[in-house]
Design a protein around this motif. Structure first.
Motif, PDB file in Angstrom:
ATOM      1  N   GLU A 145      52.386  34.826  48.975  1.00 15.74           N
ATOM      2  CA  GLU A 145      52.407  35.079  47.548  1.00 15.74           C
ATOM      3  C   GLU A 145      51.278  34.354  46.832  1.00 15.74           C
ATOM      4  O   GLU A 145      50.797  34.818  45.798  1.00 15.74           O
ATOM      5  CB  GLU A 145      53.768  34.635  46.971  1.00 15.74           C
ATOM      6  N   GLY A 146      50.824  33.209  47.367  1.00 17.08           N
ATOM      7  CA  GLY A 146      49.760  32.453  46.721  1.00 17.08           C
ATOM      8  C   GLY A 146      48.488  33.258  46.543  1.00 17.08           C
ATOM      9  O   GLY A 146      47.776  33.092  45.542  1.00 17.08           O
ATOM     10  N   VAL A 147      48.162  34.122  47.480  1.00  7.30           N
ATOM     11  CA  VAL A 147      46.970  34.959  47.366  1.00  7.30           C
ATOM     12  C   VAL A 147      47.125  35.923  46.203  1.00  7.30           C
ATOM     13  O   VAL A 147      46.186  36.130  45.416  1.00  7.30           O
ATOM     14  CB  VAL A 147      46.716  35.724  48.683  1.00  7.30           C
ATOM     15  N   THR A 148      48.302  36.510  46.057  1.00  2.00           N
ATOM     16  CA  THR A 148      48.550  37.420  44.945  1.00  2.00           C
ATOM     17  C   THR A 148      48.411  36.706  43.608  1.00  2.00           C
ATOM     18  O   THR A 148      47.797  37.235  42.664  1.00  2.00           O
ATOM     19  CB  THR A 148      49.955  38.041  45.060  1.00  2.00           C
ATOM     20  N   LEU A 149      48.968  35.506  43.515  1.00  4.39           N
ATOM     21  CA  LEU A 149      48.863  34.743  42.276  1.00  4.39           C
ATOM     22  C   LEU A 149      47.410  34.426  41.948  1.00  4.39           C
ATOM     23  O   LEU A 149      46.991  34.486  40.785  1.00  4.39           O
ATOM     24  CB  LEU A 149      49.678  33.445  42.389  1.00  4.39           C
ATOM     25  N   TRP A 150      46.636  34.082  42.979  1.00  3.42           N
ATOM     26  CA  TRP A 150      45.222  33.776  42.756  1.00  3.42           C
ATOM     27  C   TRP A 150      44.492  35.017  42.240  1.00  3.42           C
ATOM     28  O   TRP A 150      43.702  34.937  41.301  1.00  3.42           O
ATOM     29  CB  TRP A 150      44.594  33.286  44.053  1.00  3.42           C
ATOM     30  N   LEU A 151      44.769  36.162  42.839  1.00  2.00           N
ATOM     31  CA  LEU A 151      44.113  37.390  42.407  1.00  2.00           C
ATOM     32  C   LEU A 151      44.510  37.769  40.976  1.00  2.00           C
ATOM     33  O   LEU A 151      43.676  38.242  40.197  1.00  2.00           O
ATOM     34  CB  LEU A 151      44.458  38.530  43.368  1.00  2.00           C
ATOM     35  N   PRO A 165      47.442  43.896  41.856  1.00  2.00           N
ATOM     36  CA  PRO A 165      47.132  42.684  42.619  1.00  2.00           C
ATOM     37  C   PRO A 165      47.898  42.573  43.932  1.00  2.00           C
ATOM     38  O   PRO A 165      47.374  42.034  44.904  1.00  2.00           O
ATOM     39  CB  PRO A 165      47.514  41.556  41.652  1.00  2.00           C
ATOM     40  N   VAL A 166      49.135  43.062  43.960  1.00  5.79           N
ATOM     41  CA  VAL A 166      49.916  42.992  45.203  1.00  5.79           C
ATOM     42  C   VAL A 166      49.259  43.841  46.287  1.00  5.79           C
ATOM     43  O   VAL A 166      49.088  43.412  47.431  1.00  5.79           O
ATOM     44  CB  VAL A 166      51.368  43.446  44.958  1.00  5.79           C
ATOM     45  N   PHE A 167      48.875  45.069  45.921  1.00  9.45           N
ATOM     46  CA  PHE A 167      48.177  45.944  46.865  1.00  9.45           C
ATOM     47  C   PHE A 167      46.870  45.305  47.315  1.00  9.45           C
ATOM     48  O   PHE A 167      46.533  45.308  48.508  1.00  9.45           O
ATOM     49  CB  PHE A 167      47.905  47.298  46.211  1.00  9.45           C
ATOM     50  N   ALA A 168      46.116  44.739  46.368  1.00  2.00           N
ATOM     51  CA  ALA A 168      44.834  44.126  46.703  1.00  2.00           C
ATOM     52  C   ALA A 168      45.015  42.931  47.625  1.00  2.00           C
ATOM     53  O   ALA A 168      44.200  42.703  48.533  1.00  2.00           O
ATOM     54  CB  ALA A 168      44.116  43.696  45.420  1.00  2.00           C
ATOM     55  N   ALA A 169      46.082  42.153  47.433  1.00  2.00           N
ATOM     56  CA  ALA A 169      46.339  40.998  48.294  1.00  2.00           C
ATOM     57  C   ALA A 169      46.623  41.444  49.727  1.00  2.00           C
ATOM     58  O   ALA A 169      46.114  40.854  50.694  1.00  2.00           O
ATOM     59  CB  ALA A 169      47.509  40.187  47.745  1.00  2.00           C
ATOM     60  N   HIS A 170      47.447  42.479  49.872  1.00  2.00           N
ATOM     61  CA  HIS A 170      47.721  43.005  51.219  1.00  2.00           C
ATOM     62  C   HIS A 170      46.446  43.567  51.845  1.00  2.00           C
ATOM     63  O   HIS A 170      46.204  43.411  53.043  1.00  2.00           O
ATOM     64  CB  HIS A 170      48.795  44.096  51.141  1.00  2.00           C
ATOM     65  N   GLN A 171      45.649  44.225  51.036  1.00  2.00           N
ATOM     66  CA  GLN A 171      44.404  44.808  51.526  1.00  2.00           C
ATOM     67  C   GLN A 171      43.456  43.706  52.029  1.00  2.00           C
ATOM     68  O   GLN A 171      42.882  43.823  53.113  1.00  2.00           O
ATOM     69  CB  GLN A 171      43.759  45.600  50.399  1.00  2.00           C
ATOM     70  N   LEU A 172      43.306  42.651  51.241  1.00  7.14           N
ATOM     71  CA  LEU A 172      42.407  41.560  51.609  1.00  7.14           C
ATOM     72  C   LEU A 172      42.855  40.877  52.894  1.00  7.14           C
ATOM     73  O   LEU A 172      42.055  40.659  53.812  1.00  7.14           O
ATOM     74  CB  LEU A 172      42.351  40.540  50.464  1.00  7.14           C
ATOM     75  N   GLN A 173      44.142  40.566  52.973  1.00  8.17           N
ATOM     76  CA  GLN A 173      44.643  39.880  54.163  1.00  8.17           C
ATOM     77  C   GLN A 173      44.667  40.807  55.376  1.00  8.17           C
ATOM     78  O   GLN A 173      44.513  40.366  56.517  1.00  8.17           O
ATOM     79  CB  GLN A 173      46.022  39.313  53.877  1.00  8.17           C
ATOM     80  N   GLY A 174      44.825  42.099  55.122  1.00  2.06           N
ATOM     81  CA  GLY A 174      44.789  43.058  56.220  1.00  2.06           C
ATOM     82  C   GLY A 174      43.434  43.118  56.896  1.00  2.06           C
ATOM     83  O   GLY A 174      43.344  43.382  58.103  1.00  2.06           O
TER      84      GLY A 174
END
Length: 213
Positions: A145-151, A165-174
């Motif tokens: 969740e920290g990545v999502t909050l940062w984004l 942002p949730v989609f973007a966080a999953h995309q980045l970590q993926g």
């Protein structure tokens, strides 16, 4: 040397509490060894107690179930294998540098052999017993969740253009997991060498910024 203050003495951990902490850590370490060797289904609380050198009652005093013990292990592995990078967004720092720190934190965790072994056990549980494993896997998702909050913070500052942002966080970590997690989990490939880790992290950040900055 200045005298020890009464406050300092009052905050010292009592011997009984230190013994309790040592027993708890012995249980966790024994569970790590058992889960890695035998898998989740074949590991019992009796086996964990024997390996830890404590009674089964002591194990249950610390952890109400095998699922709770496994969830605690996954959280501890995250904490011990990451560099504790501050996930707070800093508007005065370059965006790329902050994103690199975020993904290096992720990469360090994914290249931890113990984490990979136990993640493999958790994912196997989703196949054999989805309901029992759902909570364990959800705990792992919560740690991202920290990545999502940062984004979200970077988007609010006008530095990123994000609709979701949730989609973007999953995309980045993926972008990282496709090289440093799934091949190791599904095909038993070794962890990435240092040069490949750097290539994956830097290219993921650059691709993400090219799309959203």
């Amino acid at each position: 040397m200045p005298p020890t203050s009464p406050i300092a003495l009052s905050t010292e951990t009592p011997p009984k509490d230190r013994l309790t902490d040592r027993k708890r850590q012995a249980i966790v370490q024994a569970a790590i060894d058992e889960f890695r060797t035998h898998g989740f289904g074949a590991t019992s609380m009796d086996r964990i107690a024997a390996t830890a050198g404590v009674s089964k009652r002591t194990v249950y005093n610390h952890f109400p179930s095998k699922e709770a013990l496994f969830a605690e292990i996954m959280v501890q592995l995250w904490d011990s294998s990451s560099a504790q990078v501050d996930l707070a967004y800093h508007p005065d720092r370059p965006l790329r540098a902050q994103l690199l720190e975020l993904l290096w934190q992720k990469m360090r965790m994914l290249c931890d052999g113990s984490f990979i072994d136990l993640a493999r056990v958790a994912i196997a549980e989703t196949i054999h017993s989805p309901e029992r494993a759902q909570q364990m896997v959800a705990r792992l998702g919560d740690r991202e969740e920290g990545v999502t909050l940062w984004l979200r913070a970077a988007a609010a500052d006008g530095k990123l253009k994000l609709l979701d942002p949730v989609f973007a966080a999953h995309q980045l970590q993926g972008l990282v997991k496709s090289f440093a997690f799934w091949p190791q989990i599904t095909m038993g490939q070794p962890t990435l060498p240092a040069a490949m880790q750097q290539q994956v992290v830097e290219s993921a950040v650059d691709m993400f910024l090219a799309c959203y900055s």
